[in-house]
Design a protein around this motif. Structure first.
Motif, short mmCIF file in Angstrom:
data_model
loop_
_atom_site.label_atom_id
_atom_site.label_comp_id
_atom_site.label_asym_id
_atom_site.label_seq_id
_atom_site.Cartn_x
_atom_site.Cartn_y
_atom_site.Cartn_z
N VAL A 21 73.82 11.11 65.00
CA VAL A 21 74.72 11.55 66.09
C VAL A 21 74.01 11.60 67.43
O VAL A 21 74.65 11.51 68.48
CB VAL A 21 75.42 12.91 65.83
CG1 VAL A 21 76.49 12.78 64.78
CG2 VAL A 21 74.45 13.98 65.50
N MET A 24 75.06 8.81 69.36
CA MET A 24 76.51 8.65 69.59
C MET A 24 76.95 9.48 70.78
O MET A 24 76.25 10.39 71.21
CB MET A 24 77.30 9.10 68.35
CG MET A 24 76.99 8.30 67.12
SD MET A 24 77.87 8.92 65.68
CE MET A 24 79.51 8.30 65.98
N ASP A 25 78.16 9.18 71.21
CA ASP A 25 78.70 9.92 72.33
C ASP A 25 79.98 10.62 71.87
O ASP A 25 81.08 10.20 72.18
CB ASP A 25 78.98 8.92 73.47
CG ASP A 25 79.36 9.64 74.73
OD1 ASP A 25 79.05 10.84 74.83
OD2 ASP A 25 79.99 9.00 75.60
N LEU A 26 79.79 11.70 71.11
CA LEU A 26 80.96 12.41 70.56
C LEU A 26 81.41 13.50 71.54
O LEU A 26 80.60 14.04 72.29
CB LEU A 26 80.59 13.06 69.23
CG LEU A 26 80.27 12.13 68.06
CD1 LEU A 26 79.90 12.94 66.83
CD2 LEU A 26 81.46 11.23 67.74
N GLU A 31 80.64 17.12 66.83
CA GLU A 31 79.49 16.86 65.96
C GLU A 31 79.29 18.02 64.97
O GLU A 31 79.14 17.83 63.77
CB GLU A 31 78.28 16.68 66.87
CG GLU A 31 76.96 16.82 66.23
CD GLU A 31 75.85 16.94 67.28
OE1 GLU A 31 76.04 16.49 68.43
OE2 GLU A 31 74.81 17.50 66.93
N ARG A 449 72.05 -3.27 67.19
CA ARG A 449 71.68 -2.23 68.17
C ARG A 449 70.17 -2.05 68.21
O ARG A 449 69.54 -1.84 67.17
CB ARG A 449 72.35 -0.90 67.80
CG ARG A 449 73.79 -0.82 68.25
CD ARG A 449 74.42 0.50 67.91
NE ARG A 449 73.81 1.64 68.60
CZ ARG A 449 74.44 2.78 68.86
NH1 ARG A 449 75.71 2.92 68.48
NH2 ARG A 449 73.83 3.77 69.46
N THR A 457 70.75 5.00 59.17
CA THR A 457 71.32 5.42 60.45
C THR A 457 72.56 4.57 60.76
O THR A 457 73.58 5.09 61.22
CB THR A 457 70.26 5.26 61.57
OG1 THR A 457 69.10 5.99 61.17
CG2 THR A 457 70.75 5.80 62.89
N LEU A 461 76.28 5.96 61.39
CA LEU A 461 77.01 5.65 62.63
C LEU A 461 78.41 5.11 62.32
O LEU A 461 79.40 5.55 62.91
CB LEU A 461 76.23 4.64 63.48
CG LEU A 461 75.01 5.20 64.20
CD1 LEU A 461 74.21 4.10 64.87
CD2 LEU A 461 75.44 6.21 65.26
N GLU A 465 81.70 7.61 63.00
CA GLU A 465 82.67 7.09 63.97
C GLU A 465 84.08 7.15 63.38
O GLU A 465 85.04 7.52 64.05
CB GLU A 465 82.27 5.66 64.34
CG GLU A 465 82.99 5.06 65.54
CD GLU A 465 83.05 5.99 66.75
OE1 GLU A 465 84.17 6.44 67.06
OE2 GLU A 465 82.01 6.29 67.36
#
Ligand code: NAD
Length: 476
Positions: A21, A24-26, A31, A449, A457, A461, A465
């Motif tokens: 996380v 990520m851009d939660l 989260e 990525r 990982t 992801l 998501e």
């Protein structure tokens, strides 16, 4: 199981989640909502056995209800505890999301050594445990659907389904309250072998990925690859059997709880399995070297290591000694967070548990759908499909004879082409498709990525998501 300086299984899963996380851009707070376990129920109940009352402790943990029912196995083992079921429930959430099985994550366990009890006693215990969970809707076709795990199998699932039906006599979907049942009690073809079969399909998907193979330093096909398997139970046995019999792998070691067999020329998985079933132990297996300290063989030279027994077996005490370039986590949580870091730095490729053993829940999903639709897969289509194929074959043969072309269709082609898909073929096709699609989704992130250098990982992801999207859609 873990050495003292390592986090618990639950913390290990959270650490791996946190690594993902961070990339990520939660939305703020989401989260935390995804990470935590929603609820864990502990039950203690008594069963009168052998002239006295025995008290048992069991758990059912619900990690995430972003989709319902929630899904996850029931484990029978002495080491079962709240921390373990919560870790396993969390993994179920991520696993279901990754393979697009429309469930939230759950897990259950009972502190018991099933080998200490006879069949009748186990039935009494299982029915009583099921009763406690059913009356609180913790087993229910619409809310919470268990399946087999370590120490349980189709026999226990049939008892649970029957117990549910006795307590819910008018629920027409009652049989869908649990999966992994025997065929004659509402099960589906191919479920018993499904997790091992999924490991095989997962490995095949990996071997079709040239970039992944390069990262593991492997080349060629599965043919002749040296494989070490730990745990010859449901998952390990089927995985080893299919890989050796169908893909040409050599099973060079089988590690069990009481020792390990080692043979560089390859072991006969079926013969070893029959020996264990008959004698209850791996020791004494004829004409093969048996290593008393079985776990030591995790460190032996091989191409593929398949831990298929229990969690925490690859930890800080042995991670640096692991020689396999590729580990496929057939068990849940066999590699601790600490070991994962050591192995990553070494360049070992790990196919993570949430993907590797997802074959079980995938076919459980098919079983649940079958139960809700009250019809076996393929029943309506099979003969129609065969009739259409027969038309094509007849037409080809007519053209050949009318035009004097002298074509003959080989008997093998005709037999395969004319046979319509039955339930087993459809289950295998659905499982293969699921494992291939999920692998591609992970691999795209892994190779695409720059900030992702491992499959675990990538798997997190992809799955987080999906869970996040589900929460967002609900407006939470
Ligand atoms: P199982 O009870 O059928 O088999 C476990 C095997 O591991 C047994 O043969 C046992 O003797 C062996 N074992 C136990 N302790 C050991 C030790 N210390 N060293 C070596 N071997 C040991 O269980 P299973 O259903 O095959 O589950 C194995 C793993 O796979 C678990 O982590 C489980 O959560 C996971 N899993 C199972 C399923 C399923 O459908 N059964 C699905 C997904 C994941």
């Amino acid at each position: 199981m873990n050495p003292a300086n390592e986090p618990s299984f639950r913390d290990s899963v959270d650490l791996m989640f946190n690594r993902a996380v961070a990339l990520m851009d939660l939305p703020p707070g989401l989260e935390e909502k995804i990470r935590v376990c929603n609820a864990t129920y502990t039950v203690r109940f008594g069963v009168r056995l052998r002239g006295r009352i025995h008290t048992f402790t069991g758990y059912r943990s619900v990690h995430s209800e972003h989709m319902e029912p929630v899904k996850g196995g029931i484990r029978y083992a002495m080491a079962v505890n709240q921390n373990e079921v919560e870790a396993l429930a969390a993994l179920m959430t991520y696993k279901c999301a990754l393979v697009e099985a429309p469930f939230g994550g759950s897990k259950g366990g009972l502190c018991i050594d099933p080998r200490e009890y006879d069949e009748h006693e186990l039935e009494l215990i299982t029915r009583r445990f099921a009763y406690e969970l059913i009356k609180r809707d913790m087993i229910n076709p619409a809310q919470n659907v268990p399946a087999p795990d370590m120490g349980t199998g189709e026999r226990e699932m049939a008892w649970i389904a029957d117990q549910y039906k006795r307590m819910n006599t008018t629920d027409i979907n009652g049989v869908a309250c649990v999966t992994g049942k025997p065929i004659n009690a509402g099960g589906i073809q191919g479920r018993t072998e499904a997790t091992g079969r999924g490991v095989q399909y997962g490995l095949r998907a990996f071997f079709r990925d040239p970039e992944g193979m390069k990262k593991a330093g492997l080349s060629g096909s599965l043919e002749g690859k040296r494989v070490i398997v730990q745990g010859l139970g449901n998952v390990g046995y089927h995985a080893a059997k299919f890989l050796s019999e169908q893909d040409g792998c050599k099973i060079t070691a089988i590690i069990e709880r009481d020792g390990a067999l080692h043979d560089e020329d390859g072991l006969n998985v079926e013969a070893v399995h029959q020996w264990i079933t008959k004698h209850g132990t791996i020791t004494g297996y004829p004409d093969t070297h048996c290593e008393a300290d079985g776990a030591k063989l995790l460190e032996a030279e091989c191409d593929i290591l398949i831990p298929a027994a229990l969690e925490g077996v690859i930890n800080l005490s042995n991670a640096s000694e692991i020689k396999a370039p590729l580990i496929i986590e057939a068990a849940n949580g066999p590699v601790t967070a600490g070991a994962d870091e050591v192995l990553r730095k070494k360049g070992t490729v790990i196919v993570p548990d949430m993907y590797a053993n997802a074959g079980g829940v995938t076919v459980s999903y098919f079983e649940w759908v079958k139960n809700l639709s009250h019809i076996r897969f393929g029943r309506m289509q099979r003969r129609a499909e065969e009739a259409r194929h027969q038309l094509v074959v007849d037409e080809l043969e007519r053209l050949s004879s009318d035009k004097g072309l002298g074509w003959t269709l080989s008997p093998n082609f005709k037999e395969q082409y004319l046979r319509g898909a039955g339930e087993l073929e459809l289950v295998r096709s659905g499982l293969d498709d699921t494992m291939s699609t999920a692998y591609e989704a992970m691999a795209q992130v892994w190779h695409g990525r720059e900030d992702v250098d491992d499959l675990r990982t990538a798997a997190y992801l992809v799955s987080i998501e999906k869970v996040a999207a589900s929460y967002r859609a609900k407006g939470l």
